[in-house]
Design an enzyme around this catalytic site. Sequence first.
Site, PDB file in Angstrom:
ATOM      1  N   ASP A  26       0.835  -1.204   0.000  1.00  0.00           N
ATOM      2  CA  ASP A  26       0.000   0.000   0.000  1.00  0.00           C
ATOM      3  C   ASP A  26       0.872   1.257   0.000  1.00  0.00           C
ATOM      4  O   ASP A  26       1.996   1.242   0.502  1.00  0.00           O
ATOM      5  CB  ASP A  26      -0.908  -0.030   1.244  1.00  0.00           C
ATOM      6  CG  ASP A  26      -2.079   0.926   1.117  1.00  0.00           C
ATOM      7  OD1 ASP A  26      -2.391   1.356  -0.017  1.00  0.00           O
ATOM      8  OD2 ASP A  26      -2.695   1.245   2.155  1.00  0.00           O
ATOM      9  N   HIS A  43       2.384   3.708  -8.952  1.00  0.00           N
ATOM     10  CA  HIS A  43       2.219   2.272  -9.224  1.00  0.00           C
ATOM     11  C   HIS A  43       3.431   1.726  -9.975  1.00  0.00           C
ATOM     12  O   HIS A  43       3.868   0.604  -9.733  1.00  0.00           O
ATOM     13  CB  HIS A  43       0.933   2.030 -10.017  1.00  0.00           C
ATOM     14  CG  HIS A  43      -0.313   2.378  -9.251  1.00  0.00           C
ATOM     15  ND1 HIS A  43      -0.518   1.975  -7.951  1.00  0.00           N
ATOM     16  CD2 HIS A  43      -1.416   3.101  -9.583  1.00  0.00           C
ATOM     17  CE1 HIS A  43      -1.693   2.437  -7.524  1.00  0.00           C
ATOM     18  NE2 HIS A  43      -2.248   3.120  -8.494  1.00  0.00           N
ATOM     19  N   LEU A 137      10.626 -20.401  -4.991  1.00  0.00           N
ATOM     20  CA  LEU A 137       9.564 -19.575  -4.405  1.00  0.00           C
ATOM     21  C   LEU A 137       8.250 -19.680  -5.185  1.00  0.00           C
ATOM     22  O   LEU A 137       8.231 -19.609  -6.416  1.00  0.00           O
ATOM     23  CB  LEU A 137      10.010 -18.107  -4.414  1.00  0.00           C
ATOM     24  CG  LEU A 137       8.965 -17.077  -3.979  1.00  0.00           C
ATOM     25  CD1 LEU A 137       8.753 -17.123  -2.471  1.00  0.00           C
ATOM     26  CD2 LEU A 137       9.369 -15.668  -4.401  1.00  0.00           C
ATOM     27  N   ARG A 194      -5.075  -1.891   9.041  1.00  0.00           N
ATOM     28  CA  ARG A 194      -6.261  -2.672   8.686  1.00  0.00           C
ATOM     29  C   ARG A 194      -5.896  -3.733   7.661  1.00  0.00           C
ATOM     30  O   ARG A 194      -4.827  -3.678   7.047  1.00  0.00           O
ATOM     31  CB  ARG A 194      -7.385  -1.761   8.156  1.00  0.00           C
ATOM     32  CG  ARG A 194      -6.968  -0.869   7.012  1.00  0.00           C
ATOM     33  CD  ARG A 194      -8.144  -0.016   6.513  1.00  0.00           C
ATOM     34  NE  ARG A 194      -7.722   0.910   5.487  1.00  0.00           N
ATOM     35  CZ  ARG A 194      -7.594   2.232   5.669  1.00  0.00           C
ATOM     36  NH1 ARG A 194      -7.865   2.779   6.828  1.00  0.00           N
ATOM     37  NH2 ARG A 194      -7.190   2.994   4.673  1.00  0.00           N
ATOM     38  N   GLU A 207       1.466 -13.269  12.259  1.00  0.00           N
ATOM     39  CA  GLU A 207       2.100 -12.138  12.932  1.00  0.00           C
ATOM     40  C   GLU A 207       2.016 -10.944  11.978  1.00  0.00           C
ATOM     41  O   GLU A 207       2.321 -11.074  10.793  1.00  0.00           O
ATOM     42  CB  GLU A 207       3.564 -12.453  13.256  1.00  0.00           C
ATOM     43  CG  GLU A 207       3.751 -13.583  14.249  1.00  0.00           C
ATOM     44  CD  GLU A 207       3.196 -13.245  15.633  1.00  0.00           C
ATOM     45  OE1 GLU A 207       3.202 -12.059  16.010  1.00  0.00           O
ATOM     46  OE2 GLU A 207       2.737 -14.183  16.322  1.00  0.00           O
TER      47      GLU A 207
HETATM   48  C1  IPE Z   1      -5.386  -2.753  -0.162  1.00  0.00           C
HETATM   49  O1  IPE Z   1      -5.065  -1.431  -0.321  1.00  0.00           O
HETATM   50  C2  IPE Z   1      -5.447  -3.420  -1.510  1.00  0.00           C
HETATM   51  C3  IPE Z   1      -4.176  -3.630  -2.154  1.00  0.00           C
HETATM   52  C4  IPE Z   1      -3.002  -3.366  -1.663  1.00  0.00           C
HETATM   53  C5  IPE Z   1      -4.264  -4.240  -3.471  1.00  0.00           C
HETATM   54  P1  IPE Z   1      -6.172  -0.308  -0.480  1.00  0.00           P
HETATM   55  O2  IPE Z   1      -5.472   0.977  -0.640  1.00  0.00           O
HETATM   56  O3  IPE Z   1      -7.138  -0.676  -1.551  1.00  0.00           O
HETATM   57  O4  IPE Z   1      -6.932  -0.399   0.919  1.00  0.00           O
HETATM   58  P2  IPE Z   1      -7.718   0.707   1.729  1.00  0.00           P
HETATM   59  O5  IPE Z   1      -8.667   1.359   0.784  1.00  0.00           O
HETATM   60  O6  IPE Z   1      -6.719   1.660   2.250  1.00  0.00           O
HETATM   61  O7  IPE Z   1      -8.398  -0.043   2.834  1.00  0.00           O
HETATM   62  C1  IPE Z   2      -1.519   0.275  -3.388  1.00  0.00           C
HETATM   63  O1  IPE Z   2      -1.338   1.644  -3.407  1.00  0.00           O
HETATM   64  C2  IPE Z   2      -1.702  -0.311  -4.761  1.00  0.00           C
HETATM   65  C3  IPE Z   2      -3.058  -0.787  -5.062  1.00  0.00           C
HETATM   66  C4  IPE Z   2      -4.081  -0.783  -4.236  1.00  0.00           C
HETATM   67  C5  IPE Z   2      -3.262  -1.295  -6.395  1.00  0.00           C
HETATM   68  P1  IPE Z   2      -2.551   2.645  -3.374  1.00  0.00           P
HETATM   69  O2  IPE Z   2      -2.954   2.972  -4.767  1.00  0.00           O
HETATM   70  O3  IPE Z   2      -3.662   2.120  -2.528  1.00  0.00           O
HETATM   71  O4  IPE Z   2      -1.882   3.894  -2.691  1.00  0.00           O
HETATM   72  P2  IPE Z   2      -2.499   4.892  -1.626  1.00  0.00           P
HETATM   73  O5  IPE Z   2      -3.084   4.058  -0.526  1.00  0.00           O
HETATM   74  O6  IPE Z   2      -3.551   5.684  -2.339  1.00  0.00           O
HETATM   75  O7  IPE Z   2      -1.361   5.715  -1.186  1.00  0.00           O
HETATM   76 MG    MG Z   3      -4.124   2.348  -0.562  1.00  0.00          MG
END
Ligand code: IPE
Ligand code: IPE
Ligand code: MG
Length: 241
Positions: A26, A43, A137, A194, A207
């Site tokens: 994330d 990304h 892996l 979360r 963990e």
């Molecule tokens: C969780 O991240 C999903 C992925 C990493 C693919 P999100 O950015 O979608 O989750 P929330 O919205 O913060 O809960």
């Molecule tokens: C995680 O990064 C990648 C995916 C959910 C695909 P985010 O795109 O959720 O990045 P933030 O949470 O907005 O920073």
């Molecule tokens: Mg996110």
Amino acid sequence: MSSNKPSFLHGIDMSRLPRHVAIIMDGNGRWAKKKRLPRLWGHRAGAKTVREIVEAAARLGISVLTLYAFSTENWTRPKTEIMGLMRLLFRTLRAETEELNRNNIQLETIGDISKLPAFVQSDLAKAKAQLAHNSGLKLILALNYGGRQDIIQSVNSLLKEGPGKATEELLERHLQTAGLPDPDLLIRTSGEMRVSNFLLWQIAYSEIFVTPTLWPDFKKEDFYRAIIDFQKRERRYGGIG
Ligand code: IPE
Ligand code: IPE
Ligand code: MG
């Protein structure tokens, strides 16, 4: 050197590696925002981290690495971001399959990939087939994955088998992770406390390691740190240790 002494690599006790590491990758969007770049650049930078962490996990000798790449809820994002992510996945698969092969890595997916664009599905199938004979892996990409959906489809498969008693073993046998050990270590980058509908059933006793580092800034040293932290924990599974 005595053979029963634990051997350490990067400070990691190699005899007590987590078998299965799962990562909620994330923070790509926030990384881009900080740099005043479009989210998609975040990304792209995140895809480079994937490369580094997959290689580090393979080199360490971890058995299973599951990466949360696209959730069932991520479809609510703008169409342009979703298509950008799909194209990035496609391009990354094309560019990296050879390298995955050189590192003896197998590729699998969890989640309903039938809803992904056809060009992604066909490349995924090709990459999986090309890597199927590897023995290192097991890299599992969670794509259009949701933990609740995983449990529901397992229950539905159980129901189809006819009346009977549901047990943990039977339910597990129909989860998309059937046959895999549960994650020992769940890592989430960018500080959110979360699980966002990732492996819900499977993380009952994982963990959890949350780091404020954004996914594009997460380096192999951070990955090693998470494993070292994991190795300091006392896993009690409800017992008294
Ligand atoms: C969780 O991240 C999903 C992925 C990493 C693919 P999100 O950015 O979608 O989750 P929330 O919205 O913060 O809960
Ligand atoms: C995680 O990064 C990648 C995916 C959910 C695909 P985010 O795109 O959720 O990045 P933030 O949470 O907005 O920073
Ligand atoms: Mg996110």
